[in-house]
Design an enzyme around this catalytic site. Structure first.
Site, PDB file in Angstrom:
ATOM      1  N   HIS A 144       0.766  -0.975  -0.042  1.00 54.39           N
ATOM      2  CA  HIS A 144       0.005   0.108   0.143  1.00 54.39           C
ATOM      3  C   HIS A 144       0.901   1.058  -0.093  1.00 54.39           C
ATOM      4  CE1 HIS A 144      -2.190  -3.181   1.690  1.00 54.39           C
ATOM      5  NE2 HIS A 144      -3.362  -2.922   1.166  1.00 54.39           N
TER       6      HIS A 144
ATOM      7  N   HIS B  33      -4.188   3.142  -2.909  1.00 51.74           N
ATOM      8  CA  HIS B  33      -4.374   2.477  -2.447  1.00 51.74           C
ATOM      9  C   HIS B  33      -3.401   1.059  -1.602  1.00 51.74           C
ATOM     10  CE1 HIS B  33      -6.282   1.392   1.576  1.00 51.74           C
ATOM     11  NE2 HIS B  33      -6.236  -0.085   1.140  1.00 51.74           N
TER      12      HIS B  33
ATOM     13  N   GLU C   4     -17.010  -5.162  24.788  1.00 49.27           N
ATOM     14  CA  GLU C   4     -16.047  -6.601  24.758  1.00 49.27           C
ATOM     15  C   GLU C   4     -14.690  -5.999  24.034  1.00 49.27           C
ATOM     16  OE1 GLU C   4     -20.169  -7.591  26.622  1.00 49.27           O
ATOM     17  OE2 GLU C   4     -19.268  -6.717  24.928  1.00 49.27           O
TER      18      GLU C   4
ATOM     19  N   HIS D 220     -26.880 -16.858  24.793  1.00 44.15           N
ATOM     20  CA  HIS D 220     -25.956 -17.028  25.890  1.00 44.15           C
ATOM     21  C   HIS D 220     -25.792 -17.889  26.187  1.00 44.15           C
ATOM     22  CE1 HIS D 220     -27.778 -12.897  26.405  1.00 44.15           C
ATOM     23  NE2 HIS D 220     -27.418 -13.114  27.386  1.00 44.15           N
TER      24      HIS D 220
END
Length: 679
Positions: A27, A263, A417, A479
């Site tokens: 890149h 890019h 999280e 869960h």
């Protein structure tokens, strides 16, 4: 003749395309666009000493848009880290020091964290800033600013779009991390094209709402003085992290500058000639660094050496006046555990009452946390469920909030999280701390992008995961982790430890603390478990062991982890009443077990004896040890835990029936040897 700053920037802009072109991969655009930012940071602000790259008070730099790593490798080469020109020429090649994205702890100094998966780097930078703030609050004394470095980060549009970045930036603003300064490469380009296609928010307003100090440099291609002024201003704001939005042109100097074409692919030789000609360089010279630029950066490195030397003098005086603090800082930075921690680990006997392993974890943390000052971490808004906050713990908070201090060791991560794991990586990368993050085991899946980088980067992070199976009960299949253990076990360089009782919980923590070049995932129950005869801390460290042996030739081996080990014990007793000899093996950590000698492993999982695995989650992976498996290969259900274990066949009578079928299946023939392999 251009001034030295302009010459240095243009050197970076011409060297980056050469690096990418020779590899025929990479890149070039971002390194060319970010060259002014990188030059200003490394030449005027970042204080580091390449001759002592682990100096604790060095400024940290993170390239969050890791695909632009040619820029990082060039800067590390210029300031004198262990990247040679030949290393730059081997960019993206096998065994190169310059891989396709930056990798921490893989042989190159100056790379603080592994980046490339977007958003991780800026989130790690938040962790690095937390690490600095915490050690400063812990060890600094009047007249002795032993820890006072800055964390700098460059990030791009892709990072700004990743959710983990938003989580981490939100927490950084709340924590008022004033020594974190991020430069946003606002080049308006991503792989699909202009960011107008899908990213049009006002980033500065968003960050201002997070509690950051925000600025803008409108001409990041040329305004070096503006960049320097913005960074100086950011350093003066001590109660907020800073974001500087820098408008740049991707691939600056290329005939395709400002387009997505520059890019993710080499510019091509013709365009490189164009770039070098535009910047006054000889297009025939490849990998060229003018002597003036080398000399300039040599002086930058000398300043870093001088700063390090001055710090050494200060630390020598600090040692004289604060000997205990100095000794503890040295110990923590050397990654040595305090003497006597192992002796603090609780032990249990079968006469002790049944307890959930999450509760046993809480008891253990209360024992060791006061004696293990490097332990720092918290929960993703599940403290009362994870049971990870020890008595007397102080929260890590900005001092002026009245909620705690930077010397505090309990972090309120909030419902974040993914950021929690990424921040833990940054805290560990800073040095001197052992971070932990906690949530329900099922929700480690939210964090897997960062958990994977913990393993790749050899970060010593503890993931304390509770509510480990259908044993959590009524919360139901949304869960209940089924495939989760298999996904974590599939990660290289990760320990997953699922203890069966109190002794194994203590052993799990000891293994996690002693294995300091890999992360550990501790998988703990919500429901109570009995303490087992034959378990021990020492046996747990082997990853697997015989919990219950039989006299003479066994008919079957029952092997399990966590809550299913006691189920195996009960099943063996039931089989024994029918004259069937069942051995019981506890296998809390596959990875540690696999590292034992073949002789030991064969003593645990005996050849010629059919083996049945029992685990209240996916059976995937058990085929390496067992001839048949009892588990759950569907999603769970919502009901009280006892009903669920019965529904899914994880009760003694149903497991015993399957054990008998396994024995019958192998009657008259020898079960295949699972441990002896051709290679």
């Amino acid at each position: 003749m251009p001034d030295i700053d302009t010459l240095a920037v243009n050197t970076i802009r011409t060297l980056a395309p050469d690096v990418v072109q020779k590899a025929n991969s990479g890149h070039p655009g971002a390194p060319m666009g970010c060259a002014p930012m990188a030059h200003v940071l490394f030449s005027k602000f970042i204080t580091a000493n390449p001759k002592n790259p682990k100096w604790v008070n060095r400024d940290r730099f993170v390239l969050s848009n890791g695909h632009a790593c040619a820029l990082l490798y060039i800067m590390l080469h210029l300031v004198g880290h262990n990247i040679s020109m030949d290393d730059l020429k081997s960019f993206r090649q096998l065994n190169s020091k310059c891989p396709g994205h930056p990798e921490a702890n893989h042989g190159v100094e100056g790379i603080e964290v592994s980046t490339g998966p977007l958003g991780q780097g800026i989130s790690n930078a938040v962790g690095l800033a937390i690490g600095e703030a915490h050690l400063a609050a812990t060890f600094n004394r009047p007249g002795f600013e032993i820890i006072n470095n800055y964390t700098y980060c460059i990030l791009g549009d892709g990072c700004m779009q990743e959710g983990v970045q938003a989580e981490a930036a939100s927490l950084a603003g709340h924590l008022k991390l004033g020594k974190l300064i991020a430069l946003y490469d606002d080049n308006h380009i991503q792989i699909d094209g202009d960011t107008a296609l899908g990213f049009t928010e006002d980033v500065l307003k968003r960050y201002e709402a997070y509690g950051w100090h925000v600025q803008q440099v409108k001409d990041g291609d040329n305004d070096l003085a503006g960049l320097a002024t913005a960074i100086e201003t950011a350093k003066k704001v001590t109660d907020k992290p800073s974001l500087i939005k820098v408008r740049t042109t991707i691939g600056f100097g290329s005939k395709n500058e400002g387009e997505e074409k520059v890019h993710g692919a080499p510019l091509g030789e013709a365009d490189i000639v164009n770039v070098k000609t535009k910047f006054g360089f000889n297009p025939e010279q490849k990998f060229y660094i003018p002597d003036e630029v080398r000399q300039f950066y040599s002086k930058v490195s000398e300043k870093g050496e001088q700063a390090n030397a001055a710090w050494n003098e200060l630390f020598a005086k600090y040692e004289q006046q604060h000997a205990d603090l100095a000794a503890d800082l040295k110990r923590r930075l050397s990654r040595k555990l305090p003497v006597g921690v192992k002796e603090l680990l609780p032990t249990y006997t079968p006469s002790d009452p049944p307890v959930a392993t999450r509760k046993l974890s809480e008891t253990l943390l209360n024992k060791i946390a006061p004696a293990l000052p490097e332990l720092i971490g918290g929960s993703a808004d599940l403290t009362a469920s994870n049971l990870t906050r020890w008595k007397g713990a102080e929260d890590f908070q900005a001092p002026d909030t009245g909620l705690g201090s930077y010397a505090g060791r309990y972090i309120r991560f909030g419902v974040r999280e993914h950021a929690m794991a990424a921040i833990c990586n940054g805290i560990e990368a800073y040095g001197g701390s052992i971070p932990f993050g906690a949530t329900f085991f099922n929700f480690i899946s939210y964090a897997l992008g960062a958990v994977r980088l913990s393993a790749l980067s050899k970060h010593h992070v503890l993931y304390i995961m509770t509510h480990d199976s259908i044993g959590l009960g009524e919360d139901g299949p949304t869960h209940q982790p089924i495939e989760t253990a298999a996904s974590i076990r599939a990660l290289p360089n990760m320990l997953l430890i699922r203890p069966a009782d109190g002794n194994e919980t203590s052993g799990a923590y000891l293994a996690a603390l002693e294995n300091n070049t890999r992360p550990s995932t501790l998988v703990l129950t919500r429901q109570n478990l009995p303490h087992l005869a034959g378990s021990s801390i020492e046996k747990t460290l082997k990853g697997g062991y015989v919990l219950q042996e039989v006299e003479g030739k066994a008919d079957v081996t029952l092997v399990g982890t966590g809550s299913e080990v006691s189920l195996a014990v009960d099943t063996a007793a039931l089989l024994g009443k029918e004259g069937i000899k069942a051995r019981v093996v506890s296998l809390p950590c596959w990875e540690l077990f696999d590292e034992q000698s073949l002789e030991y492993r064969e003593s645990v999982l005996k050849a010629g004896v059919p083996t049945l695995s029992v685990e209240a989650m996916s059976t995937f992976g058990w085929g390496k040890y067992a001839h048949a498996s009892v588990g759950i290969d569907t999603f769970g259900a919502s009901a009280p835990a006892k009903e669920l274990f019965k529904k899914f066949g994880l009760v003694p009578d149903q497991v015993a029936d399957k054990a008998k079928k396994l024995i019958e299946f192998y009657k008259g023939r020898t079960p295949e040897d699972k441990l002896r392999l051709p290679f």
